[in-house]
Write a protein that holds these residues in place. Sequence first.
Motif, PDB file in Angstrom:
ATOM      1  N   VAL B  69       0.957  -1.201  -0.038  1.00  0.00           N
ATOM      2  CA  VAL B  69       0.067   0.061  -0.154  1.00  0.00           C
ATOM      3  C   VAL B  69       0.734   1.247  -0.015  1.00  0.00           C
ATOM      4  O   VAL B  69       2.121   1.213   0.372  1.00  0.00           O
ATOM      5  CB  VAL B  69      -0.875   0.015   1.154  1.00  0.00           C
ATOM      6  N   ALA B  70       0.175   2.403  -0.448  1.00  0.00           N
ATOM      7  CA  ALA B  70       1.052   3.616  -0.519  1.00  0.00           C
ATOM      8  C   ALA B  70       0.180   4.793   0.521  1.00  0.00           C
ATOM      9  O   ALA B  70      -0.792   4.506   0.598  1.00  0.00           O
ATOM     10  CB  ALA B  70       0.888   4.147  -1.693  1.00  0.00           C
ATOM     11  N   ARG B  71       0.990   5.361   1.257  1.00  0.00           N
ATOM     12  CA  ARG B  71       0.393   6.347   2.030  1.00  0.00           C
ATOM     13  C   ARG B  71       0.723   7.787   1.784  1.00  0.00           C
ATOM     14  O   ARG B  71       1.918   8.282   1.450  1.00  0.00           O
ATOM     15  CB  ARG B  71       1.235   6.171   3.414  1.00  0.00           C
ATOM     16  N   ASN B  72      -0.376   8.556   1.289  1.00  0.00           N
ATOM     17  CA  ASN B  72      -0.488   9.615   0.815  1.00  0.00           C
ATOM     18  C   ASN B  72      -0.904  10.787   1.765  1.00  0.00           C
ATOM     19  O   ASN B  72      -2.189  10.585   2.101  1.00  0.00           O
ATOM     20  CB  ASN B  72      -1.280   9.715  -0.460  1.00  0.00           C
ATOM     21  N   VAL B  73      -0.162  11.861   2.201  1.00  0.00           N
ATOM     22  CA  VAL B  73      -0.519  12.584   3.127  1.00  0.00           C
ATOM     23  C   VAL B  73      -1.112  13.708   2.557  1.00  0.00           C
ATOM     24  O   VAL B  73      -0.361  14.215   1.436  1.00  0.00           O
ATOM     25  CB  VAL B  73       0.687  13.136   4.023  1.00  0.00           C
ATOM     26  N   ILE B  74      -2.244  14.350   2.602  1.00  0.00           N
ATOM     27  CA  ILE B  74      -2.761  15.408   1.919  1.00  0.00           C
ATOM     28  C   ILE B  74      -2.764  16.569   2.953  1.00  0.00           C
ATOM     29  O   ILE B  74      -3.367  16.403   4.007  1.00  0.00           O
ATOM     30  CB  ILE B  74      -4.372  15.231   1.638  1.00  0.00           C
ATOM     31  N   ALA B  75      -2.054  17.614   2.484  1.00  0.00           N
ATOM     32  CA  ALA B  75      -1.898  18.771   3.523  1.00  0.00           C
ATOM     33  C   ALA B  75      -2.896  19.490   3.785  1.00  0.00           C
ATOM     34  O   ALA B  75      -2.973  20.879   3.514  1.00  0.00           O
ATOM     35  CB  ALA B  75      -0.489  19.667   3.047  1.00  0.00           C
ATOM     36  N   THR B  76      -4.115  19.089   4.276  1.00  0.00           N
ATOM     37  CA  THR B  76      -5.069  20.176   4.836  1.00  0.00           C
ATOM     38  C   THR B  76      -4.905  20.228   6.343  1.00  0.00           C
ATOM     39  O   THR B  76      -4.149  19.896   6.931  1.00  0.00           O
ATOM     40  CB  THR B  76      -6.282  19.233   4.758  1.00  0.00           C
ATOM     41  N   SER B  77      -6.119  20.826   6.872  1.00  0.00           N
ATOM     42  CA  SER B  77      -5.816  21.119   8.241  1.00  0.00           C
ATOM     43  C   SER B  77      -7.182  20.762   8.938  1.00  0.00           C
ATOM     44  O   SER B  77      -8.255  21.480   8.639  1.00  0.00           O
ATOM     45  CB  SER B  77      -5.426  22.478   8.486  1.00  0.00           C
ATOM     46  N   PRO B  78      -7.318  19.667   9.745  1.00  0.00           N
ATOM     47  CA  PRO B  78      -6.303  18.697   9.941  1.00  0.00           C
ATOM     48  C   PRO B  78      -5.993  17.881   9.119  1.00  0.00           C
ATOM     49  O   PRO B  78      -6.724  17.673   8.123  1.00  0.00           O
ATOM     50  CB  PRO B  78      -6.911  18.048  11.232  1.00  0.00           C
ATOM     51  N   VAL B  79      -4.697  17.452   8.865  1.00  0.00           N
ATOM     52  CA  VAL B  79      -3.913  16.590   7.874  1.00  0.00           C
ATOM     53  C   VAL B  79      -5.021  15.472   7.636  1.00  0.00           C
ATOM     54  O   VAL B  79      -5.689  14.645   8.389  1.00  0.00           O
ATOM     55  CB  VAL B  79      -2.754  16.096   8.128  1.00  0.00           C
ATOM     56  N   ALA B  80      -5.216  15.007   6.297  1.00  0.00           N
ATOM     57  CA  ALA B  80      -5.920  13.732   5.896  1.00  0.00           C
ATOM     58  C   ALA B  80      -4.785  12.887   5.361  1.00  0.00           C
ATOM     59  O   ALA B  80      -3.507  13.203   4.763  1.00  0.00           O
ATOM     60  CB  ALA B  80      -6.872  14.159   4.956  1.00  0.00           C
ATOM     61  N   VAL B  81      -4.787  11.547   5.487  1.00  0.00           N
ATOM     62  CA  VAL B  81      -3.921  10.509   5.250  1.00  0.00           C
ATOM     63  C   VAL B  81      -4.563   9.499   4.354  1.00  0.00           C
ATOM     64  O   VAL B  81      -5.742   8.768   5.040  1.00  0.00           O
ATOM     65  CB  VAL B  81      -3.170  10.042   6.331  1.00  0.00           C
ATOM     66  N   GLU B  82      -4.144   9.158   3.190  1.00  0.00           N
ATOM     67  CA  GLU B  82      -5.162   8.093   2.634  1.00  0.00           C
ATOM     68  C   GLU B  82      -4.386   7.183   2.155  1.00  0.00           C
ATOM     69  O   GLU B  82      -2.986   7.125   1.895  1.00  0.00           O
ATOM     70  CB  GLU B  82      -5.867   8.867   1.545  1.00  0.00           C
TER      71      GLU B  82
END
Lengths: 125, 125
Positions: B69-82
């Motif tokens: 699997v790949a872990r993608n951090v989406i730089a929102t606030s609060p952070v989302a990780v998909e």
Amino acid sequence: MKECSIEKFHAQCPSRELFDQIADKWSMMILAVLADGPLRFNAIKRGLEGITQKALTQTLRKLERNGIVARNVIATSPVAVEYEITPLGRSLIEPFKALYYWTREKMPEVEAAREAFDKRMQESA
Amino acid sequence: MKECSIEKFHAQCPSRELFDQIADKWSMMILAVLADGPLRFNAIKRGLEGITQKALTQTLRKLERNGIVARNVIATSPVAVEYEITPLGRSLIEPFKALYYWTREKMPEVEAAREAFDKRMQESA
DNA sequence: CAGAATCCAAACCGATACTG
DNA sequence: CAGTATCGGTTTGGATTCTG
């Protein structure tokens, strides 16, 4: 018991409970070792480097209980016990083999991924 | 590293070591849950009744390290990780599904075997 | 040979509390 | 939200010993 689908695994789902039981490494390996024919206790043990007598006994009992292997006692002296895959167990070999061959085939990709991951971790530390 | 075959599993065989890592229930179930598309941490958790946050984190890390699997951090606030299945991980779904469907199909036979086994044990006790 | 029984250390496990 | 950290409690696992 709740039903469950491949999309949603309920804790109480009977298929999931069975899945938990068969999806462990020793079960898979024992089945592979027995694939070519019945073997006796110590012969199985020799085929599975690293397994202890205790773990082998426990796993064989579990497989026997689930109807995947049969335990045949041969009344010699000293007694011999041979373990044999049942037809039910035999139907499980195909899925297992596919999984095992996957590991052999994809090993290089996995190694590369591990190196990349470890490098990322090291950098961020 | 020693080589090993389906007939003989050496403790040090690299394929076997990988096999040990992927052949656990949570890995399989996480992959199933992610099969239809990327999901965020808590969404995965909701799909796997009974898993703790700790176990989920650990398993996801292991899958990430192995390139599944790949872990993608989406730089929102609060952070989302998909979390998303990689192509490598996707190639693992077929073998897993076959195994899961086996459990669903063979459940009745397994139940019968269990009852017979428990009855035998009870009689000999 | 094919285990059962026992003991101890180690790994794991869930629950809780905390953080950016 | 997506985790990390910690802490008992329990399970597991290995090594050893014993037996029909």
